[in-house]
Design a protein around this motif. Structure first.
Motif, PDB file in Angstrom:
ATOM      1  N   SER A  91     -41.811 -44.422  40.230  1.00  0.00           N
ATOM      2  CA  SER A  91     -42.924 -44.135  39.401  1.00  0.00           C
ATOM      3  C   SER A  91     -44.040 -44.481  40.265  1.00  0.00           C
ATOM      4  N   SER A  92     -43.864 -45.391  41.513  1.00  0.00           N
ATOM      5  CA  SER A  92     -45.163 -45.405  42.267  1.00  0.00           C
ATOM      6  C   SER A  92     -45.450 -44.500  43.092  1.00  0.00           C
ATOM      7  N   GLU A  93     -44.147 -43.553  43.557  1.00  0.00           N
ATOM      8  CA  GLU A  93     -44.376 -42.524  44.270  1.00  0.00           C
ATOM      9  C   GLU A  93     -44.848 -41.126  43.420  1.00  0.00           C
ATOM     10  N   THR A  94     -44.740 -41.211  42.088  1.00  0.00           N
ATOM     11  CA  THR A  94     -45.134 -40.095  41.339  1.00  0.00           C
ATOM     12  C   THR A  94     -46.017 -40.437  40.351  1.00  0.00           C
ATOM     13  N   SER A  95     -46.615 -41.618  40.430  1.00  0.00           N
ATOM     14  CA  SER A  95     -47.403 -42.014  39.264  1.00  0.00           C
ATOM     15  C   SER A  95     -48.298 -41.000  38.547  1.00  0.00           C
ATOM     16  N   GLU A  96     -49.209 -40.298  39.131  1.00  0.00           N
ATOM     17  CA  GLU A  96     -49.875 -39.230  38.699  1.00  0.00           C
ATOM     18  C   GLU A  96     -49.484 -38.187  37.883  1.00  0.00           C
ATOM     19  N   ALA A  97     -48.431 -37.653  38.491  1.00  0.00           N
ATOM     20  CA  ALA A  97     -47.773 -36.535  37.669  1.00  0.00           C
ATOM     21  C   ALA A  97     -46.832 -37.126  36.384  1.00  0.00           C
ATOM     22  N   TRP A  98     -46.440 -38.584  36.584  1.00  0.00           N
ATOM     23  CA  TRP A  98     -45.714 -38.934  35.314  1.00  0.00           C
ATOM     24  C   TRP A  98     -46.694 -39.296  34.255  1.00  0.00           C
ATOM     25  N   LYS A  99     -48.025 -39.795  34.515  1.00  0.00           N
ATOM     26  CA  LYS A  99     -48.818 -40.053  33.486  1.00  0.00           C
ATOM     27  C   LYS A  99     -49.207 -38.858  32.807  1.00  0.00           C
ATOM     28  N   GLN A 100     -48.949 -37.614  33.268  1.00  0.00           N
ATOM     29  CA  GLN A 100     -49.090 -36.404  32.207  1.00  0.00           C
ATOM     30  C   GLN A 100     -48.134 -35.998  31.396  1.00  0.00           C
ATOM     31  N   MET A 101     -47.073 -36.732  31.381  1.00  0.00           N
ATOM     32  CA  MET A 101     -45.862 -36.174  30.613  1.00  0.00           C
ATOM     33  C   MET A 101     -45.576 -36.953  29.404  1.00  0.00           C
ATOM     34  N   SER A 102     -45.092 -36.303  28.375  1.00  0.00           N
ATOM     35  CA  SER A 102     -44.624 -36.691  27.176  1.00  0.00           C
ATOM     36  C   SER A 102     -43.139 -36.610  26.900  1.00  0.00           C
ATOM     37  N   PRO A 103     -42.655 -37.631  26.106  1.00  0.00           N
ATOM     38  CA  PRO A 103     -43.105 -38.951  25.601  1.00  0.00           C
ATOM     39  C   PRO A 103     -43.666 -40.067  26.831  1.00  0.00           C
ATOM     40  N   ALA A 104     -44.328 -40.847  26.888  1.00  0.00           N
ATOM     41  CA  ALA A 104     -45.000 -41.816  27.863  1.00  0.00           C
ATOM     42  C   ALA A 104     -43.781 -42.340  28.638  1.00  0.00           C
ATOM     43  N   SER A 105     -44.107 -42.340  29.913  1.00  0.00           N
ATOM     44  CA  SER A 105     -43.148 -42.758  30.754  1.00  0.00           C
ATOM     45  C   SER A 105     -42.399 -44.201  30.467  1.00  0.00           C
ATOM     46  N   GLU A 106     -43.531 -45.023  30.127  1.00  0.00           N
ATOM     47  CA  GLU A 106     -43.056 -46.251  29.696  1.00  0.00           C
ATOM     48  C   GLU A 106     -42.078 -46.472  28.479  1.00  0.00           C
ATOM     49  N   ASP A 107     -42.176 -45.483  27.672  1.00  0.00           N
ATOM     50  CA  ASP A 107     -41.395 -45.417  26.492  1.00  0.00           C
ATOM     51  C   ASP A 107     -40.046 -44.993  26.923  1.00  0.00           C
ATOM     52  N   VAL A 108     -39.967 -43.926  27.737  1.00  0.00           N
ATOM     53  CA  VAL A 108     -38.618 -43.602  28.461  1.00  0.00           C
ATOM     54  C   VAL A 108     -37.885 -44.653  29.084  1.00  0.00           C
ATOM     55  N   ARG A 109     -38.634 -45.403  29.934  1.00  0.00           N
ATOM     56  CA  ARG A 109     -37.699 -46.436  30.525  1.00  0.00           C
ATOM     57  C   ARG A 109     -37.302 -47.514  29.562  1.00  0.00           C
ATOM     58  N   VAL A 110     -38.053 -48.001  28.562  1.00  0.00           N
ATOM     59  CA  VAL A 110     -37.718 -48.735  27.669  1.00  0.00           C
ATOM     60  C   VAL A 110     -36.457 -48.309  26.855  1.00  0.00           C
ATOM     61  N   HIS A 111     -36.375 -47.045  26.510  1.00  0.00           N
ATOM     62  CA  HIS A 111     -35.355 -46.530  25.717  1.00  0.00           C
ATOM     63  C   HIS A 111     -34.033 -46.359  26.397  1.00  0.00           C
ATOM     64  N   LEU A 112     -34.088 -46.085  27.816  1.00  0.00           N
ATOM     65  CA  LEU A 112     -33.286 -46.082  28.589  1.00  0.00           C
ATOM     66  C   LEU A 112     -32.663 -47.657  28.962  1.00  0.00           C
ATOM     67  N   LEU A 113     -33.201 -48.659  29.042  1.00  0.00           N
ATOM     68  CA  LEU A 113     -32.887 -49.880  29.225  1.00  0.00           C
ATOM     69  C   LEU A 113     -32.322 -50.251  27.943  1.00  0.00           C
TER      70      LEU A 113
END
Length: 352
Positions: free
Chosen positions: A245-267
């Motif tokens: 995410s540090s390498e692709t932070s700007e691109a990931w910010k434009q995606m839906s659902p929110a990247s943080e939601d994806v991470r938490v659901h995977l965890l």
């Protein structure tokens, strides 16, 4: 004399004594004494799929040689094998060290198993490439690039199911096949998340159930013992995610659902896959994907226990076998599949 695997010898010995030879690694060589204080050496032997215990009595010609064996020893065992109440046993046996080529062939596993695991690995790779969410697909790719070789030699468990070199690949591939069959029946499932969760749910076992490059002896790892594979898996996902995410932070910010939601659901899928807190999960499944992963995991593990149990468990009666833990009771052979019995054709004389 035919070269066989331990599993082949075990199956054949259920019908009576079998003469053969087998290539194995020595897992352990332990001096012991009987209740009558008679000394013997207990050898733990392993190949790619199975294990056996060989008791070497003090009057056996190879007794002294067995005392010098270590888990770096690879031997050919030739003799008569029988199935008894104590498991698989060998009589009238001899042994010799394996040549370097024989050792290499043994480490590769039987051709059939090797082909299956290669096909399973290719299937896993193909399914990961189909993930639509670029964040999950990139995360899976990064994990495979960094840990793929270690993944391919890891066991899915230390004892109960797929407890062999490469067993985690077999277990993961079969879980993905089950997910692909189930997902169309339940359109609400996020298949990308489910497939990624299957890849990562046991990734901590790369440390908890690690096998070396040059053997079948599963060592004990301090990280695996102190932290456990679920907690390690959560750390693996977080470490890879933060790096990507540090390498692709700007691109990931434009995606839906929110990247943080994806991470938490995977965890959550990793954290809850044992299904109950009493079984080691810090949280119980709270999403459809987490519940699906838990039951897929449990189904494949338990059906593997049945399959292995029919081969190794002590027969108690016709079609009934001794309990294999953690299954709940004695095993009973499956009902045969329906088939129409074809009557033999009548002879010319019977027709008139």
């Amino acid at each position: 004399m035919q070269l066989m695997t331990l599993s082949e010898i075990r199956r054949a010995a259920q019908s009576g004594p079998v003469t053969g030879r087998v290539h194995v690694q020595v897992e352990s060589a332990t001096p012991k004494v009987t209740r009558e204080q008679k000394p013997y050496c207990e050898l733990g032997l392993a190949d790619a799929c199975d294990r056996m215990t060989l008791r070497v009595w003090s009057d056996h010609p190879n007794y002294k040689a067995c005392g010098a064996l270590t888990n770096e020893s690879f031997i050919e065992l030739t003799g008569d094998f029988v199935s008894s109440q104590f498991g698989l046993e060998a009589t009238k046996w001899t042994m010799r060290p394996l040549t370097p080529q024989e050792k290499n062939d043994l480490l590769q596993g039987p051709a059939e198993l090797r082909a299956k695991q290669n096909a399973d690995w290719e299937f896993i790779s193909n399914e990961l490439a189909k993930i639509n969410d670029p964040r999950l697909r990139t995360l899976c790719d990064a994990f495979i690039r960094e840990f793929g070789e270690r993944f391919r030699r890891t066991a899915a468990a230390r004892k109960y199911h797929h407890a062999r070199r490469g067993g985690l690949v077999e277990h993961t591939a079969q879980m993905m096949r089950l997910a692909k069959q189930i997902a169309p029946l339940y359109p609400q499932l996020n298949t990308d998340l489910l497939i990624a969760g299957i890849l990562f749910h046991d990734c901590g076992k790369l440390w908890e159930n690690a096998l070396p490059e040059n053997g079948f002896v599963m060592s004990y790892d301090e990280l695996g013992e102190l932290v456990g594979h679920i907690s390690i898996g959560i750390e693996v996902v977080n470490t890879l995610w933060r790096k990507l995410s540090s390498e692709t932070s700007e691109a990931w910010k434009q995606m839906s659902p929110a990247s943080e939601d994806v991470r938490v659901h995977l965890l959550h899928l990793v954290a809850s896959h044992h299904g109950e807190k009493a079984l080691g999960s810090p949280v119980e499944p709270r999403t459809p994907e987490a519940m699906t992963l838990h039951y897929i995991d449990n189904l494949d593990a338990r059906l593997e226990m049945f399959a292995a149990g029919y081969l190794t468990a002590k027969p108690l009666a016709s079609r009934i076998f001794e309990r294999v833990r953690p299954l709940p009771g004695n095993l009973v052979a499956s009902l045969e599949k329906f088939q129409i019995l074809v009557a033999p054709a009548k002879s010319h004389d019977e027709l008139f």
